[in-house]
Design a protein around this motif. Sequence first.
Motif, short mmCIF file in Angstrom:
data_model
loop_
_atom_site.label_atom_id
_atom_site.label_comp_id
_atom_site.label_asym_id
_atom_site.label_seq_id
_atom_site.Cartn_x
_atom_site.Cartn_y
_atom_site.Cartn_z
N UNK A 25 0.85 -1.14 -0.02
CA UNK A 25 -0.07 -0.02 -0.01
C UNK A 25 1.00 1.26 -0.02
N UNK A 26 1.99 1.33 0.53
CA UNK A 26 2.89 2.55 0.94
C UNK A 26 3.51 2.66 -0.72
N UNK A 27 3.92 1.44 -1.35
CA UNK A 27 4.32 1.66 -2.44
C UNK A 27 3.40 1.91 -3.62
N UNK A 87 6.11 9.78 -6.95
CA UNK A 87 7.62 9.75 -6.20
C UNK A 87 8.21 8.51 -6.83
N UNK A 88 7.59 7.29 -6.75
CA UNK A 88 8.08 6.05 -7.32
C UNK A 88 7.64 6.11 -8.72
N UNK A 89 8.28 4.81 -9.42
CA UNK A 89 7.89 4.80 -10.73
C UNK A 89 6.17 4.59 -10.79
N UNK A 90 5.42 5.25 -11.83
CA UNK A 90 4.15 5.31 -11.84
C UNK A 90 3.32 4.01 -11.78
N UNK A 91 4.12 3.03 -12.32
CA UNK A 91 3.16 1.84 -12.47
C UNK A 91 3.11 0.99 -11.12
N UNK A 92 3.82 1.58 -10.07
CA UNK A 92 3.44 0.96 -8.80
C UNK A 92 2.04 1.36 -8.50
N UNK A 93 1.33 2.42 -9.08
CA UNK A 93 -0.11 2.52 -8.63
C UNK A 93 -0.84 1.94 -9.37
N UNK A 94 -0.70 0.91 -10.22
CA UNK A 94 -1.53 -0.16 -11.17
C UNK A 94 -2.40 -1.06 -10.02
N UNK A 95 -3.50 -1.33 -10.25
CA UNK A 95 -4.40 -2.50 -9.53
C UNK A 95 -4.58 -3.44 -10.25
N UNK A 135 14.26 18.10 -8.21
CA UNK A 135 13.44 19.46 -8.11
C UNK A 135 12.27 19.26 -7.29
N UNK A 136 11.95 20.34 -6.71
CA UNK A 136 10.88 20.52 -5.82
C UNK A 136 9.52 20.33 -6.61
N UNK A 137 9.31 20.56 -7.87
CA UNK A 137 8.23 20.40 -8.55
C UNK A 137 8.12 18.88 -8.64
N UNK A 138 8.92 17.90 -8.81
CA UNK A 138 8.60 16.56 -9.14
C UNK A 138 7.97 16.07 -7.74
#
Length: 497
Positions: free
Chosen positions: A326-328, A336-344, A467-470
Amino acid sequence: MTALDRAIARPEPVREFGARSPLDGLHRRSVGFADVLAQSVAAVAPSAAATTVILLVAGVAGGATLPAVVVAAVLAFAVARTVNQFARRMVASGSLYTYTAQGLGPVAGLSAGAALLIGYGFISVFALLGGAHYVTIVLQHLMPGIATPAVTTLLLVGEAAVLAVVLVRGIRLSARVAFLVELASVVIVVALLVVLLVRIGPLDPTAFVPPPFSLAAVAAGAVLALTAFVGFESAATLGVEARSPLRNVPRAIVGTVLVTGALYLLAAYTQVAGFHALGIDLWASSSPVNTLATAYGLDGWGVIVDLGIAASFLACAIASTTALTRVLFAMGRDAVAPSWFGRVHARHRTPIAAIAVAVPAVTVVPVGLVAAGASAWQAMEGVIVISAAGYITAYALVCVAAPVFLRRIGELTAAAAVWAAAAAVALVGGLIVYLVVEAQAGNPGVWGSLAVCALAFGVVVWRARRGARSLDGMGSYDEPTASQVLGGIARGQGRDA
């Protein structure tokens, strides 16, 4: 038609909500209080911790074992109370990572996230090793000499397979399987402890704080005893999936600390008292509960308790890896981490990409340690230090973040500030003392924890320097969507949409 009927039929448009939650995809509001409580209780693994961690504490604190457990229980309650300052106000999957980002900003949040990943990851490794260790003890009763690296490796891989299947199938299954296993284990352990107490009888109180009293021993022992509580906050990682999360998550967090604290005090008292009555050192035993069961004529309980402890470790691995994924997932959604960690998962709505990374990672580490020649117990002694460093760092950061967050929203109270500040100071001071004591004892886990933390710090610095924006998207939490609000219209849609 009443005014209420008219308001429902023709509601005023509300445009402040989005079409989707930042944490969209998880099975929202699908689990009740019992499942949320099960997550925290299983992550703590009280029956395994009551037997295994107490032994480790005794090795550090000696005769000050019971005071160290008392201090750890008070400290765990202080942290739980502080974590709940966030849990009562926001719903998130990132737990302490999200909370710290909301209080102290992106860099501190990223640091807390890295620390939390270390804590959850290595406690999962510890749990897999513990399960294999206790199953091996049981098998040795049937087949002496079976404790070989090959057998341990097979047991680790088998545990990992169960872990993967349960995690993929969904939080309701994982929470309930873990809780039922843990409940059975706790009943077995508590029953044995009560019988032992009756047979041990009254003892001299000096057995629990023998002279000379060492404050350093209590501090180091308390930090190690705190690892018996770690995971109590993991209910917060199910905030998105929980029903009534602003009520149920805080109740689960505090309830877990109170219940497990009572069990640990019972276990510590019984083990210290029993070994004092036998005239031998608690820390000299490889399996204190078995030793006491044999000494007091309860041989038949030994195998049953070992099976219960092994099952408890498996439940801990399931719950801890659930929290890790869940944290990943939250980090992936925050970019913050690769966006594919957000896949379900399309069907089970579990964070499948995070599971695909987490399960192999927590399996490879213990298998590698065993292949390098370490026994399961030796590996556990080193791994617990790394996990403790990660957890306690995350706890300290969230304790610092809470007063800042409360002050910013105008809800800071003196009590909240005192609890948070006291916990933060005690955590940092205790961790330093603990690492020094373990280093002096020659525990390689100290250097392993420093190496892992240094690597994590390097990743945090590298990520922050992009960078702060990221990092602007850090700290996202679940929000009501337009479809859930009477008169809701998603931002960006036309007035007549």
